[in-house]
Write a protein that holds these residues in place. Structure first.
Motif, mmCIF file in Angstrom:
data_model
loop_
_atom_site.group_PDB
_atom_site.id
_atom_site.type_symbol
_atom_site.label_atom_id
_atom_site.label_comp_id
_atom_site.label_asym_id
_atom_site.label_seq_id
_atom_site.Cartn_x
_atom_site.Cartn_y
_atom_site.Cartn_z
ATOM 1 N N GLU A 114 0.833 -1.204 0.000
ATOM 2 C CA GLU A 114 0.000 0.000 0.000
ATOM 3 C C GLU A 114 0.867 1.253 0.000
ATOM 4 O O GLU A 114 0.591 2.223 -0.719
ATOM 5 C CB GLU A 114 -0.903 -0.031 1.232
ATOM 6 N N ALA A 115 1.934 1.214 0.773
ATOM 7 C CA ALA A 115 2.842 2.364 0.835
ATOM 8 C C ALA A 115 3.604 2.545 -0.472
ATOM 9 O O ALA A 115 3.927 3.665 -0.864
ATOM 10 C CB ALA A 115 3.818 2.187 1.994
ATOM 11 N N ALA A 116 3.877 1.444 -1.156
ATOM 12 C CA ALA A 116 4.655 1.518 -2.399
ATOM 13 C C ALA A 116 3.804 1.962 -3.572
ATOM 14 O O ALA A 116 4.227 2.806 -4.380
ATOM 15 C CB ALA A 116 5.286 0.153 -2.695
ATOM 16 N N ASP A 117 2.595 1.392 -3.723
ATOM 17 C CA ASP A 117 1.748 1.725 -4.874
ATOM 18 C C ASP A 117 0.336 1.232 -4.573
ATOM 19 O O ASP A 117 -0.035 0.104 -4.914
ATOM 20 C CB ASP A 117 2.289 1.055 -6.138
ATOM 21 N N ASN A 118 -0.450 2.094 -3.965
ATOM 22 C CA ASN A 118 -1.780 1.688 -3.533
ATOM 23 C C ASN A 118 -2.684 1.337 -4.703
ATOM 24 O O ASN A 118 -3.493 0.405 -4.626
ATOM 25 C CB ASN A 118 -2.417 2.795 -2.692
#
Length: 434
Positions: A114-118
């Motif tokens: 989620e933090a990388a590419d939601n």
């Protein structure tokens, strides 16, 4: 849990709790299964030691040996999460999607991705959900209200429209007449020498009902009674036992196919496939290969024998010399296939219950018969396939398929004790293949 599951359990164990696998007393030549299991163990040790890169490399190598294996793909997600490598996590989830599997990522995996590419995570999770979406249609044509029977197999006699079903826990073959689909009649039982009954097949040429029988934990044996395994042939009209076929070294005859009076039988607990050339003949070993792990459904197509291996995929066996090679798969996982049959045009119809989602698939082979050209999901998410049950074996004839949609294996304890939970009536579902 099915009797297939014991052979698969080690390779489906959680990566972080994998034990050290015991060695046989006498060393055996390495096989893809044994190598992959050792890689699984080594990867678990590496991960517990914090060496995520070694764990990743080992599991990638295991994936080469067991393509699209659910446990390996899930392990790669775990390793990526522990390593904090979002790209690796997305790649593993993409591969799970491509394999046609479902999976619910752990909370820590979701946090990382989620933090990388939601947006990408949202799309992947939607694709995983779509893999379980109901597909195809099937009609419930019979319900067998015998909750203690544990129905495994089905066979249909097209000439009389009778349905036969095999019972594991009551050691019977049941028959359903077309005018009384809800009133099963005992066609054969332990008085005929039957142990638990698994695969069934109606042979129009010999007018025999064939049955594979053996003993598992759920087989009720009388005091002092010994188990065993055999192939049985019954007269379709009288129900009389014609003959029982055994062979030294057989452990668990599970499923089989019959064509022109010749039977091909898999052994789920020994790496062997048997052949019976005629009703007056004797079983012989067609193929014996240490690479076989847990053989299940059997089909004849494109001049060869195809045998589902619960842990490896589908083997193509040469009918002349018995040599075996794994069918090269597409991205879709062929792990966990139980029932296997063929249509008249050589299409394989497979029942997958060892991986989620459970489904019935049609597998088109390439012209050489050694590679998967296309896979079509025929039935998934049918109401009869819901709950703590699983589809098992399938029969094909006349452009139709008949499926045991909800065998209650998960509700029968592996120790053979009395089930505590209520078991549903068994649903036989008909699928139109035309």
């Amino acid at each position: 849990m099915t009797f297939k599951a014991s052979a698969l359990a080690a390779s489906l164990a959680c990566l972080l709790t994998l034990p050290t696998f015991a060695q046989d007393e006498s060393p055996a030549a390495p096989t893809p299964q044994s190598i992959a299991l050792e890689m699984f163990s080594e990867a678990g040790r590496a991960l517990r030691a914090g060496d995520t890169e070694s764990a990743r490399r080992l599991m990638q190598a295991a994936l080469d040996l067991k393509p699209a294996h659910p446990a390996v793909l899930r392990a790669l997600v775990t390793i990526a999460t522990r390593a904090g490598r979002a790209d690796d996590g997305f790649e593993a989830l993409d591969n799970i999607v491509a394999a046609g599997l479902t999976f619910e990522p752990a909370a820590e995996t979701i946090t990382l991705l989620e933090a990388a590419d939601n947006d990408r995570l949202t799309a992947v999770r939607a694709a995983l959900t779509a893999n379980a979406a109901p597909t195809g249609s099937g009609e419930i044509i019979a319900r067998i209200d015998r909750p203690d029977a544990l129905i495994e197999g089905v066979a249909v006699d097209i000439e009389t429209d009778r349905i036969f079903a095999s019972s594991v826990a009551q050691r019977e073959i049941l028959m359903l007449e077309p005018f009384a689909r809800d009133e099963p009649i005992v066609f054969a039982d332990r008085e005929d020498g039957l142990w638990s009954v698994f695969g069934l097949f109606v042979d129009d040429r010999t007018r025999m009902l064939w049955a594979a029988s053996g003993t598992v934990d759920q087989t009720p044996l009388d005091e002092g009674e010994e188990g065993g395994t055999a192939l049985f042939a019954f007269d379709l009209m009288t129900g009389e036992l014609y003959r029982r076929y055994t062979i030294d070294g057989a452990v668990q005859m599970a499923d089989f196919v019959v064509r022109d009076g010749t039977a091909y039988v898999s052994d789920s607990q020994a790496p062997r496939v048997y052949r019976l050339d005629s009703v007056s003949g004797d079983l012989e070993v067609l193929s014996e290969d240490p690479r076989f792990v847990s053989l299940q459904g059997v089909a004849l197509a494109r001049g060869a024998l195809y045998v589902a291996d619960y842990s490896m995929g589908i083997w193509r066996i040469d009918l002349t010399d018995g040599s075996a090679s794994l069918v090269r798969a597409s991205e879709i996982s062929l792990i966990g296939i139980d029932g296997l049959r063929q249509t008249r045009d050589g299409r394989l119809v497979a029942v997958r219950n060892g991986a989620r989602p459970h489904q019935v698939m049609a597998i088109d082979l390439d012209p050489t018969g050694v590679e998967v050209a296309n896979i079509e999901v025929l039935l998934r998410g049918h109401p009869a396939m819901s709950g703590e049950t699983e589809p098992t074996l399938v029969d094909l004839a006349d452009g139709r398929a008949w499926l045991v949609a909800n065998a209650a294996w998960p509700l029968f304890p592996a120790d053979g004790s009395e089930p505590a939970e209520t078991r549903p009536s068994t649903a036989i579902v008909e699928i139109d293949l035309r």
